[in-house]
Motif scaffolding. Structure first.
Motif: not given
Length: 215
Positions: A176-194
């Motif tokens: 839930q805390a990941t959803k309170l992050d500025k990396k949210m974009d239109a409700g979808q998490i912008r996540f960095v993978l390798l």
């Protein structure tokens, strides 16, 4: 070039972009830091290696003892390589419209842990935890990240005194805390993978189930 302050439940949400005319680093300052603060900084350096620079990763593995002892002869080159990674990314994308988001590797889950522990864990420590979670998700996604790569990352983080597990937090609270992050974009998490070691990618398709598994 970017400053930020926390606002309500969001980390680094309010700030400004203002490019410096110069960057000055005085390495002797590092000798005054408590070991835990110094090693927290290594978390970000390890991050730079995994997202962009396999040569830096090799050096971090080869010079563990010297770097733990703050040997300036080795530290100077390591810091130069690390800063060069960030400099190149920021110059190409100063306002985080694209590539600069790669610098957030490990930060989505890391920031959540940082907030939930009320900053009892240092930033680099939380980034280390977030990197491991992201590496696990990358592996399960079928990226060129093997189980061996994951274990090598875990062992390297531990060699630099960084945590690879955290207690006292629930998986759901972290999610839930990941959803309170500025990396949210239109409700979808912008996540960095390798995609592979030294090659990070931005992904917008991470599911809650994948996040929970990583956590």
């Amino acid at each position: 070039g970017k400053t930020g302050v926390d606002f309500r439940s969001y980390k680094n949400m309010v700030g400004a972009f203002h490019q410096p005319s110069a960057v000055y680093m005085n390495f002797s300052l590092l000798a005054t830091l408590p070991e835990r603060e110094y090693l927290s900084g290594m978390g970000e350096i390890i991050k730079h290696a995994y997202i962009k620079d396999t040569r830096l990763l090799l050096a971090l593995n080869a010079h563990r003892t010297e770097l733990r002892q703050k040997a300036f002869s080795v530290l100077e080159e390591i810091l130069y390589q690390s800063c060069s990674v960030k400099q190149a990314v920021v110059e190409r994308d100063p306002k985080e419209q694209g590539e600069r988001a790669l610098l957030n590797f490990g930060h989505t889950i890391g920031h959540a842990i940082e907030k939930l522990t009320e900053f009892q864990l240092l930033h680099g420590e939380c980034v280390a935890l977030g990197m491991l979670a992201a590496a696990h998700i990358s592996r399960r996604r079928g990226k060129a990240v093997s189980g061996q790569t994951f274990l090598q990352m875990k062992e390297l983080l531990e060699a630099y005194g960084l945590p690879t597990a955290v207690e006292g937090l629930s998986d759901q609270d972290i999610l839930q805390a990941t959803k309170l992050d500025k990396k949210m974009d239109a409700g979808q998490i912008r996540f960095v993978l390798l995609e592979a070691v030294g090659q990070a990618v931005i992904d917008y398709t991470i599911t809650e189930e994948e996040l929970l598994e990583g956590i």
